[in-house]
Design a protein around this motif. Structure first.
Motif, PDB file in Angstrom:
ATOM      1  N   ALA A  25      17.047  56.888  34.308  1.00  0.00           N
ATOM      2  CA  ALA A  25      15.814  56.808  35.759  1.00  0.00           C
ATOM      3  C   ALA A  25      15.507  58.446  36.034  1.00  0.00           C
ATOM      4  CB  ALA A  25      16.008  55.828  36.428  1.00  0.00           C
ATOM      5  N   GLU A  26      15.982  59.367  36.286  1.00  0.00           N
ATOM      6  CA  GLU A  26      15.974  60.773  36.728  1.00  0.00           C
ATOM      7  C   GLU A  26      15.402  61.325  35.940  1.00  0.00           C
ATOM      8  OE1 GLU A  26      19.831  60.550  39.783  1.00  0.00           O
ATOM      9  OE2 GLU A  26      20.059  61.657  37.945  1.00  0.00           O
ATOM     10  N   ALA A  27      15.857  61.300  34.416  1.00  0.00           N
ATOM     11  CA  ALA A  27      15.263  62.446  33.619  1.00  0.00           C
ATOM     12  C   ALA A  27      13.994  61.388  32.886  1.00  0.00           C
ATOM     13  CB  ALA A  27      16.493  62.368  32.181  1.00  0.00           C
ATOM     14  N   TYR A  28      13.973  60.328  32.827  1.00  0.00           N
ATOM     15  CA  TYR A  28      12.589  59.608  32.028  1.00  0.00           C
ATOM     16  C   TYR A  28      11.944  59.193  32.676  1.00  0.00           C
ATOM     17  CZ  TYR A  28      16.057  61.879  28.474  1.00  0.00           C
ATOM     18  OH  TYR A  28      16.794  62.283  27.596  1.00  0.00           O
ATOM     19  N   GLY A  29      12.131  58.291  34.002  1.00  0.00           N
ATOM     20  CA  GLY A  29      11.668  57.479  34.873  1.00  0.00           C
ATOM     21  C   GLY A  29      10.138  58.442  35.315  1.00  0.00           C
ATOM     22  N   GLN A  30       9.500  59.769  35.295  1.00  0.00           N
ATOM     23  CA  GLN A  30       8.304  60.151  35.569  1.00  0.00           C
ATOM     24  C   GLN A  30       7.388  59.865  34.967  1.00  0.00           C
ATOM     25  OE1 GLN A  30      11.042  62.210  34.899  1.00  0.00           O
ATOM     26  NE2 GLN A  30      10.303  62.775  33.772  1.00  0.00           N
ATOM     27  N   ASP A  31       8.249  59.641  33.307  1.00  0.00           N
ATOM     28  CA  ASP A  31       7.104  59.466  32.127  1.00  0.00           C
ATOM     29  C   ASP A  31       6.932  58.239  32.121  1.00  0.00           C
ATOM     30  OD1 ASP A  31       7.330  62.631  31.706  1.00  0.00           O
ATOM     31  OD2 ASP A  31       8.772  62.114  30.528  1.00  0.00           O
ATOM     32  N   THR A  33       5.618  53.490  33.597  1.00  0.00           N
ATOM     33  CA  THR A  33       5.335  53.132  34.550  1.00  0.00           C
ATOM     34  C   THR A  33       6.989  52.318  35.245  1.00  0.00           C
ATOM     35  OG1 THR A  33       5.041  50.967  33.123  1.00  0.00           O
ATOM     36  CG2 THR A  33       3.520  52.602  33.259  1.00  0.00           C
ATOM     37  N   GLN A  34       7.296  52.144  36.272  1.00  0.00           N
ATOM     38  CA  GLN A  34       7.936  51.285  36.936  1.00  0.00           C
ATOM     39  C   GLN A  34       8.289  50.066  35.525  1.00  0.00           C
ATOM     40  OE1 GLN A  34       9.920  52.665  38.702  1.00  0.00           O
ATOM     41  NE2 GLN A  34      11.054  50.929  38.862  1.00  0.00           N
ATOM     42  N   VAL A  35       7.018  49.769  35.452  1.00  0.00           N
ATOM     43  CA  VAL A  35       7.473  48.251  34.611  1.00  0.00           C
ATOM     44  C   VAL A  35       8.560  48.524  33.288  1.00  0.00           C
ATOM     45  CG1 VAL A  35       6.972  46.385  33.599  1.00  0.00           C
ATOM     46  CG2 VAL A  35       6.189  47.370  34.992  1.00  0.00           C
ATOM     47  N   ALA A  36       8.000  49.697  32.366  1.00  0.00           N
ATOM     48  CA  ALA A  36       8.721  50.249  31.278  1.00  0.00           C
ATOM     49  C   ALA A  36       9.998  50.192  31.467  1.00  0.00           C
ATOM     50  CB  ALA A  36       7.142  51.361  30.615  1.00  0.00           C
ATOM     51  N   ASP A 155       7.255  51.359  23.617  1.00  0.00           N
ATOM     52  CA  ASP A 155       7.720  50.603  25.353  1.00  0.00           C
ATOM     53  C   ASP A 155       8.099  49.545  24.284  1.00  0.00           C
ATOM     54  OD1 ASP A 155       5.594  50.236  25.462  1.00  0.00           O
ATOM     55  OD2 ASP A 155       5.157  51.349  27.097  1.00  0.00           O
ATOM     56  N   ALA A 156       8.094  48.213  25.893  1.00  0.00           N
ATOM     57  CA  ALA A 156       7.431  46.938  25.881  1.00  0.00           C
ATOM     58  C   ALA A 156       6.813  46.234  25.452  1.00  0.00           C
ATOM     59  CB  ALA A 156       8.218  46.091  27.121  1.00  0.00           C
ATOM     60  N   GLU A 157       5.454  47.819  25.448  1.00  0.00           N
ATOM     61  CA  GLU A 157       4.280  47.152  24.957  1.00  0.00           C
ATOM     62  C   GLU A 157       4.073  47.578  23.632  1.00  0.00           C
ATOM     63  OE1 GLU A 157       4.301  48.460  28.402  1.00  0.00           O
ATOM     64  OE2 GLU A 157       4.417  46.637  28.885  1.00  0.00           O
ATOM     65  N   GLY A 158       4.592  48.130  23.244  1.00  0.00           N
ATOM     66  CA  GLY A 158       4.437  48.644  22.069  1.00  0.00           C
ATOM     67  C   GLY A 158       3.578  50.279  22.155  1.00  0.00           C
ATOM     68  N   ALA A 159       3.833  50.911  23.096  1.00  0.00           N
ATOM     69  CA  ALA A 159       2.463  51.794  23.270  1.00  0.00           C
ATOM     70  C   ALA A 159       3.963  53.051  23.519  1.00  0.00           C
ATOM     71  CB  ALA A 159       2.716  52.608  25.085  1.00  0.00           C
ATOM     72  N   SER A 160       3.836  54.509  22.849  1.00  0.00           N
ATOM     73  CA  SER A 160       4.100  55.422  22.596  1.00  0.00           C
ATOM     74  C   SER A 160       3.940  56.422  23.610  1.00  0.00           C
ATOM     75  CB  SER A 160       4.465  55.598  20.885  1.00  0.00           C
ATOM     76  OG  SER A 160       4.431  57.120  20.652  1.00  0.00           O
ATOM     77  N   PRO A 161       4.731  57.053  24.981  1.00  0.00           N
ATOM     78  CA  PRO A 161       4.638  58.474  25.857  1.00  0.00           C
ATOM     79  C   PRO A 161       5.235  59.102  25.028  1.00  0.00           C
ATOM     80  CG  PRO A 161       6.412  56.925  26.668  1.00  0.00           C
ATOM     81  CD  PRO A 161       5.384  56.025  25.135  1.00  0.00           C
ATOM     82  N   GLY A 162       5.655  59.398  24.093  1.00  0.00           N
ATOM     83  CA  GLY A 162       6.013  60.494  23.138  1.00  0.00           C
ATOM     84  C   GLY A 162       7.222  59.711  22.245  1.00  0.00           C
ATOM     85  N   ALA A 163       7.912  61.577  21.456  1.00  0.00           N
ATOM     86  CA  ALA A 163       9.074  61.144  20.374  1.00  0.00           C
ATOM     87  C   ALA A 163      10.041  61.604  20.680  1.00  0.00           C
ATOM     88  CB  ALA A 163       8.332  61.715  19.362  1.00  0.00           C
ATOM     89  N   ASP A 164      10.555  60.740  20.063  1.00  0.00           N
ATOM     90  CA  ASP A 164      12.255  61.228  19.491  1.00  0.00           C
ATOM     91  C   ASP A 164      12.622  62.000  18.425  1.00  0.00           C
ATOM     92  OD1 ASP A 164      14.373  59.877  21.937  1.00  0.00           O
ATOM     93  OD2 ASP A 164      13.730  58.599  21.218  1.00  0.00           O
ATOM     94  N   LEU A 165      13.111  63.240  18.718  1.00  0.00           N
ATOM     95  CA  LEU A 165      13.005  64.656  17.398  1.00  0.00           C
ATOM     96  C   LEU A 165      14.781  63.930  17.187  1.00  0.00           C
ATOM     97  CD1 LEU A 165      12.040  67.345  19.204  1.00  0.00           C
ATOM     98  CD2 LEU A 165      10.546  65.958  18.258  1.00  0.00           C
ATOM     99  N   LEU A 166      14.552  63.350  15.316  1.00  0.00           N
ATOM    100  CA  LEU A 166      16.211  63.726  14.456  1.00  0.00           C
ATOM    101  C   LEU A 166      16.800  64.936  14.727  1.00  0.00           C
ATOM    102  CD1 LEU A 166      18.146  61.121  13.837  1.00  0.00           C
ATOM    103  CD2 LEU A 166      16.873  61.500  12.127  1.00  0.00           C
ATOM    104  N   LEU A 167      17.680  65.308  14.975  1.00  0.00           N
ATOM    105  CA  LEU A 167      18.645  66.156  14.876  1.00  0.00           C
ATOM    106  C   LEU A 167      19.775  65.924  13.797  1.00  0.00           C
ATOM    107  CD1 LEU A 167      18.039  67.852  18.396  1.00  0.00           C
ATOM    108  CD2 LEU A 167      16.398  67.720  16.878  1.00  0.00           C
TER     109      LEU A 167
END
Length: 174
Positions: A25-31, A33-36, A155-167
């Motif tokens: 929550a500290e790292a990603y919560g600001q990116d 919604t509270q529901v997501a 997220d739960a709605e299928g929206a994509s707020p960003g990406a995970d990079l695969l390393l």
């Protein structure tokens, strides 16, 4: 004081779950919604889910007078959503409490994981990292991880707020 690293056990589950939820929550919560955010915590970091993961994967915890971080790892899948072959080991999570960051705890946890027999047996080690998490990306780069792919976070709605990079890191000593 330098943290001590040890393998997590079942009795650690309540503290481990609370630490995972708080640090996420500290790292990603600001990116999000509270529901997501609540959906993610309840879906991926609930006590029941953490219990399942603790039985499947290896968790190493970092402690001083309290638990301040953990790394979770295990065998990776055969192919990710991008079609990249990810057979090998996977660092699934490396979380450090905000007050303990930038003090070497992440480095200690990652080194302990990479030295663990469960990871050493594989030629490749993978990790997904949020595209904006520059501190984690720098840590992984210091250990020889390079980007080999990218996949959207849904997220739960299928929206994509960003990406995970695969390393990926090939077997080598740092």
């Amino acid at each position: 004081m330098e943290a001590r690293i040890r393998t997590a056990v079942a009795r650690d589950l309540p503290v481990l779950t609370a630490l995972a939820q708080r640090t996420y929550a500290e790292a990603y919560g600001q990116d999000m919604t509270q529901v997501a955010l609540e959906w993610h915590l309840n879906t991926h970091l609930s006590p029941q889910r953490m219990n399942q993961m603790l039985r499947r994967d290896t968790f190493l915890v970092a402690e001083t007078d309290q638990m301040i971080g953990f790394v979770q790892f295990g065998e990776a899948g055969r192919a990710d959503l991008t079609g990249t072959d990810t057979s090998g080991a996977e660092v699934r999570r490396l979380y450090v409490a905000a007050h303990a960051q930038n003090r070497g705890t992440g480095t200690l946890l990652l080194q302990a994981a990479l030295d663990h027999p469960r990871i050493e047996a594989f030629a490749g080690v993978y990790v997904g990292v949020w595209h904006t998490n520059l501190g984690a990306r720098r840590l992984y780069a210091r250990f020889g991880f390079v980007q080999v792919g990218e996949k959207p976070y849904l997220d739960a709605e299928g929206a994509s707020p960003g990406a995970d990079l695969l390393l990926r890191r090939s077997r080598m000593r740092v």
